[in-house]
Every structure is written in C-alpha cells, then in structure tokens.
Design a protein around this motif. Sequence first.
Motif, PDB file in Angstrom:
ATOM      1  N   UNK A 111      12.160  -2.866   2.098  1.00 37.58           N
ATOM      2  CA  UNK A 111      11.694  -1.542   3.225  1.00 37.58           C
ATOM      3  C   UNK A 111      10.166  -1.589   2.855  1.00 37.58           C
ATOM      4  N   UNK A 112       9.770  -1.440   1.771  1.00 35.32           N
ATOM      5  CA  UNK A 112       8.105  -1.136   1.690  1.00 35.32           C
ATOM      6  C   UNK A 112       7.422  -2.533   1.975  1.00 35.32           C
ATOM      7  N   UNK A 113       7.818  -3.778   1.590  1.00 33.86           N
ATOM      8  CA  UNK A 113       7.287  -4.966   2.061  1.00 33.86           C
ATOM      9  C   UNK A 113       7.271  -5.024   3.433  1.00 33.86           C
ATOM     10  N   UNK A 114       8.407  -4.752   4.271  1.00 35.10           N
ATOM     11  CA  UNK A 114       8.591  -5.075   5.708  1.00 35.10           C
ATOM     12  C   UNK A 114       7.481  -4.008   6.288  1.00 35.10           C
ATOM     13  N   UNK A 115       7.543  -2.755   5.747  1.00 38.55           N
ATOM     14  CA  UNK A 115       6.831  -1.423   6.588  1.00 38.55           C
ATOM     15  C   UNK A 115       5.271  -1.867   6.435  1.00 38.55           C
ATOM     16  N   UNK A 116       4.703  -2.257   5.100  1.00 36.69           N
ATOM     17  CA  UNK A 116       3.327  -2.479   4.929  1.00 36.69           C
ATOM     18  C   UNK A 116       2.753  -3.751   5.538  1.00 36.69           C
ATOM     19  N   UNK A 117       3.674  -5.028   5.386  1.00 37.67           N
ATOM     20  CA  UNK A 117       3.054  -6.230   5.713  1.00 37.67           C
ATOM     21  C   UNK A 117       3.444  -6.696   7.184  1.00 37.67           C
ATOM     22  N   UNK A 118       4.391  -6.038   7.593  1.00 44.75           N
ATOM     23  CA  UNK A 118       4.912  -6.755   8.725  1.00 44.75           C
ATOM     24  C   UNK A 118       4.843  -5.732  10.002  1.00 44.75           C
ATOM     25  N   UNK A 119       5.589  -4.538   9.708  1.00 44.97           N
ATOM     26  CA  UNK A 119       5.503  -3.727  10.872  1.00 44.97           C
ATOM     27  C   UNK A 119       4.156  -2.729  10.860  1.00 44.97           C
ATOM     28  N   UNK A 120       3.571  -2.500   9.789  1.00 48.22           N
ATOM     29  CA  UNK A 120       2.174  -1.731   9.449  1.00 48.22           C
ATOM     30  C   UNK A 120       2.690  -0.317   9.639  1.00 48.22           C
ATOM     31  N   UNK A 121       3.814   0.245   9.601  1.00 45.22           N
ATOM     32  CA  UNK A 121       4.077   1.717   9.770  1.00 45.22           C
ATOM     33  C   UNK A 121       5.460   1.704   8.977  1.00 45.22           C
ATOM     34  N   UNK A 122       6.024   2.778   8.580  1.00 45.92           N
ATOM     35  CA  UNK A 122       7.001   2.921   7.945  1.00 45.92           C
ATOM     36  C   UNK A 122       8.457   2.614   9.115  1.00 45.92           C
ATOM     37  N   UNK A 123       9.005   1.593   8.599  1.00 45.71           N
ATOM     38  CA  UNK A 123      10.060   1.132   9.478  1.00 45.71           C
ATOM     39  C   UNK A 123      11.287   1.587   9.629  1.00 45.71           C
TER      40      UNK A 123
END
Length: 173
Positions: free
Chosen positions: A57-69
């Motif tokens: 979740x942190x990987x997706x939020x930080x590198x892809x979505x750029x916010x808490x997903x």
Amino acid sequence: MKNLLTLILGLIIGAIIMYFYCCKSGDFAAPMVVVKPSGVISTKDARTLDRAFDSRHKLISDSIVKRPDNRSSWWSLKDMQDYLKYAENQSEELGYTMDGIRVYLGAYPDEEVDSKRTVGYTTMFMVPTSSEIEQVHQKGGSAVDAKDGGDVPGGDPLNDGSAGNPPSANYPQ
C-alpha cells in the motif's frame, strides 16, 4: 347467532387447514440453517493480512498515486443481494450456472472519466463465475486446471463500492 357460530367454526377449520398445509410442509416452519462458509477467518488473521499489505500500500501510495490510496470497498447488503440475484439471472440467460464470484483489484484512470469516480484510486469489482467454464492457469510453463470456475463471458461486473473512510484506513474501520 347460527351464522356467527358457522363463521367462527369456518375460521377455526380454515386456520387448522392452513397450519397443516403451510407449516407442516416445511415452507414456513423449517428453521433457517446458518452454515459457516469455508474460508471464514478470525479478526486476528484479518489484521495480520491487512498489516502484511501495508508495504504494498505504501509503495502504491507513495510512488504511483502520490497520496494515501484506497484500501477497501463497501457495498450495502441490499446491493450485494440484488447483485447476486442479477448476476445469477444474467449468467443463466447467457447459458451458465453461476456458482461463485471473483473479486478483482482495479484502479481508476488518472484522468476524470465521470464525476462519481475518484481519479487514480484503487477500486475493487466483482464478477460472476461458473465452473462450467474451463479455466486453465499457466504455472511454470505448463497448464494447470483450476478448481474454481472461470468468469462468465458477458457477465456484468459490480463496482462502485464506497471507499474506506478515510480511503487509506486499515482494518477494521
């Protein structure tokens, strides 16, 4: 007075007949049996699974979505019951016997498609499945038969569950 006694006697006889007809046939009197489905896990196990997802979740939020997903989806019981009936009926119309559902992870596009979709957030959607559809998985270069059924071709998926509150909230909410 004679008509009143005939009416009361008729009601009593009618009630007795209805009792034996409805209640003894099992239509109304049979208690609902609640069966615990296979795969039900404890809340402790659910917390363990949720925590194990934190790094992804942190990987997706930080590198892809750029916010808490988004981490969860919610559907009302009525929507779920309605969908299951709808999907089962649609599967039958398509020539299949629905025997399950599959839940997929998805993501909304980075550009706005319509106002009710949250741009870029993860979502979950479900599709009807049928064991009448042969499903083969590739595993290490060889085909392996799957136990569960394949997705019903042409079966409408269900999406639009509500996101978590806040979207990045862990289990339990």
